[in-house]
Design a protein around this motif. Structure first.
Motif, PDB file in Angstrom:
ATOM      1  N   LYS A 132       0.841  -1.187   0.000  1.00  0.00           N
ATOM      2  CA  LYS A 132       0.000   0.000   0.000  1.00  0.00           C
ATOM      3  C   LYS A 132       0.882   1.244   0.000  1.00  0.00           C
ATOM      4  CE  LYS A 132      -3.451   0.018   3.041  1.00  0.00           C
ATOM      5  NZ  LYS A 132      -4.170  -0.155   4.329  1.00  0.00           N
TER       6      LYS A 132
ATOM      7  N   CYS B 258      -3.531   5.569  -1.714  1.00  0.00           N
ATOM      8  CA  CYS B 258      -4.351   6.685  -1.258  1.00  0.00           C
ATOM      9  C   CYS B 258      -3.710   7.962  -1.793  1.00  0.00           C
ATOM     10  CB  CYS B 258      -4.430   6.715   0.270  1.00  0.00           C
ATOM     11  SG  CYS B 258      -5.363   8.133   0.904  1.00  0.00           S
TER      12      CYS B 258
ATOM     13  N   ILE C  42      -1.566   8.733   7.963  1.00  0.00           N
ATOM     14  CA  ILE C  42      -0.784   7.491   7.899  1.00  0.00           C
ATOM     15  C   ILE C  42      -1.384   6.445   8.842  1.00  0.00           C
ATOM     16  CG2 ILE C  42       1.461   6.437   8.432  1.00  0.00           C
ATOM     17  CD1 ILE C  42       2.788   9.064   7.464  1.00  0.00           C
TER      18      ILE C  42
ATOM     19  N   PRO D 122      -0.167   2.806   5.300  1.00  0.00           N
ATOM     20  CA  PRO D 122       0.602   2.443   4.104  1.00  0.00           C
ATOM     21  C   PRO D 122       1.928   1.773   4.471  1.00  0.00           C
ATOM     22  CG  PRO D 122       0.946   4.752   4.602  1.00  0.00           C
ATOM     23  CD  PRO D 122      -0.043   4.243   5.625  1.00  0.00           C
TER      24      PRO D 122
ATOM     25  N   PHE E 105      -4.700   5.117   7.207  1.00  0.00           N
ATOM     26  CA  PHE E 105      -4.561   4.329   5.966  1.00  0.00           C
ATOM     27  C   PHE E 105      -3.582   3.160   6.110  1.00  0.00           C
ATOM     28  CE2 PHE E 105      -2.606   3.836   1.615  1.00  0.00           C
ATOM     29  CZ  PHE E 105      -3.703   3.184   1.046  1.00  0.00           C
TER      30      PHE E 105
ATOM     31  N   LEU F 148       0.868   5.580   0.144  1.00  0.00           N
ATOM     32  CA  LEU F 148       0.212   6.870   0.318  1.00  0.00           C
ATOM     33  C   LEU F 148       0.943   7.869  -0.568  1.00  0.00           C
ATOM     34  CD1 LEU F 148      -1.570   9.022   1.704  1.00  0.00           C
ATOM     35  CD2 LEU F 148       0.082   9.059   3.585  1.00  0.00           C
TER      36      LEU F 148
ATOM     37  N   VAL G  43       5.316   6.051   2.004  1.00  0.00           N
ATOM     38  CA  VAL G  43       4.772   7.356   1.624  1.00  0.00           C
ATOM     39  C   VAL G  43       5.589   7.884   0.444  1.00  0.00           C
ATOM     40  CG1 VAL G  43       4.423   9.755   2.321  1.00  0.00           C
ATOM     41  CG2 VAL G  43       3.942   7.911   3.946  1.00  0.00           C
TER      42      VAL G  43
END
Length: 399
Positions: free
Chosen positions: A3, A31, A71, A76, A74, A5, A79
């Motif tokens: 994942k 995201c 953070i 992740p 979500f 961000l 980033v």
């Protein structure tokens, strides 16, 4: 796999989002977050329905606590910072607080001083090591791919690289009398600052645009180019063996230089606030507001870019010259992701660097510039994801 961000929703962020969605096996979920959530929602709408799950969020990247909260909600694995260089440190602080890996494309720049260098971010090295997380700095094209090109050359072709010239040429035409290809504020601050290069371990400073050379670029022909200060010189001087001199050149047309000189002469490029109608405004920020938005240049821009590195050094005691470069077509980029080549050449490497971290190929605790990692998987990925490179030996060197 992971994942990500993505903070930012401008031209480069748009390319990063497009390329992450193309690479859905690595980027299962992303995201997109920005101060203006509607920009994030517009990107999501364009790309929804693919295999990558897309979320959006509103965040003020100047506010570390807001980034931390995002953070934490979500969660992740990484980033990707494609916001403004002024926001690098607040986002790094948020990554430290949450134990999440970090990647950006441009080094930190204080808002009130036209100065960009790595010292502020390098100071985070120990803290990232202790937190066991990775920070990858400057993973665009220049800085970014130019560092990977240099590391690749050092690994495969040289025992020592003595001379390195980084050449950034844009032969694109957008039809406007004057516009900048990326954030006007950052772009004009870079160009109007004093130039500099590194020779024998020391910085040599020049007046803005004082040193001009003419160079014949593959596929785009002869162009005027000017010596600028650029951040990757600072890290490459530390990470390349035997370096004696590093310089950075960028092409500008005479028309562009004339416009810039006039704007500078009338004070429009200044970052010193002035009072107007009872308000404090920065002339450069006002200029940014009246110039065309770089994101709007995509459908208008025709032509190509050529960015690469020319190196001179030795291998097994023998002198060697080497040139590695990428040529990118503005119209092809727009057809693929809706952005011109300037955003494309920055956004694709950011996605590749993020992939390197998420797949463990570039994963070690600390703060690193791209040339400190193994260049080979990144070089392979450039060919696969839209920035194929070419190499030649015994090139014409910059005089």
């Amino acid at each position: 796999m992971g994942k990500a961000l993505i903070i930012g929703a401008g031209g480069v962020a748009s390319v990063v989002v497009h390329k992450c969605c193309q690479n859905h096996e690595v980027f299962e979920e992303i995201c997109i977050a920005s101060r203006t959530k509607s920009k994030c929602d517009a990107l999501k709408e364009k790309l929804d329905g693919g295999k990558t799950i897309i979320h959006t969020a509103q965040v003020d990247a100047d506010n570390t606590q807001e980034v931390i909260d995002l953070i934490e909600s979500f969660k992740p694995d990484l980033v990707i910072n494609v916001a403004l260089p002024y926001q690098d440190l607040t986002i790094m602080d948020a990554c430290l607080a949450t134990g999440v890996d970090y990647l950006d494309t441009a080094n930190y720049e204080p808002k009130d001083t036209a100065k960009f260098e790595y010292k502020w971010q390098w100071e985070y090295k120990e803290r990232f090591e202790q937190a066991g997380i990775t920070a990858v700095l400057g993973c665009g094209f220049d800085p970014g791919v130019t560092g990977v090109f240099s590391a690749y050359a050092q690994k495969h072709y040289f025992d020592e690289i003595h001379y390195l010239d980084i050449l950034d040429a844009n032969a694109g035409d957008h039809g406007y009398p004057f516009a900048t290809n990326f954030n006007p504020e950052i772009n004009i601050r870079e160009i109007t600052a004093k130039g500099s290069y590194i020779e024998n371990g020391n910085w040599v400073e020049t007046e803005p645009l004082e040193i001009k050379k003419v160079y014949e670029f593959p596929e785009i022909g002869e162009k005027d180019m000017y010596l600028l200060h650029h951040e990757e010189l600072e890290s490459l001087a530390l990470n390349l063996n035997g370096i004696k001199r590093i310089r950075f050149f960028m092409t500008f047309s005479q028309k562009y230089i004339t416009h810039l000189n006039v704007l500078e002469n009338v004070g429009m490029t200044s970052i010193e606030p002035i009072e107007y109608n009872g308000q404090q405004i920065q002339p450069l920020q006002f200029l940014k507001a009246v110039l065309p938005d770089p994101a709007s240049l995509g459908p208008r821009t025709k032509g190509k870019t050529n960015i690469g590195c020319i190196m001179q050094g030795v291998k097994d005691g023998e002198p060697r010259n080497y040139y590695v470069y990428n040529v990118c077509d503005h119209e092809e980029c727009y057809k693929e992701v809706g952005s011109q080549a300037i955003s494309y050449t920055t956004g694709v490497p950011a996605m590749i660097g993020a992939m390197m971290v998420l797949t463990g190929k570039w994963k070690k605790p600390g703060v690193f510039n791209v040339e400190e990692f193994d260049p080979d998987p990144f070089m392979d990925a450039l060919n696969k994801w839209g920035l194929p490179w070419q190499e030649t030996f015994n090139p014409t060197l910059v005089d």
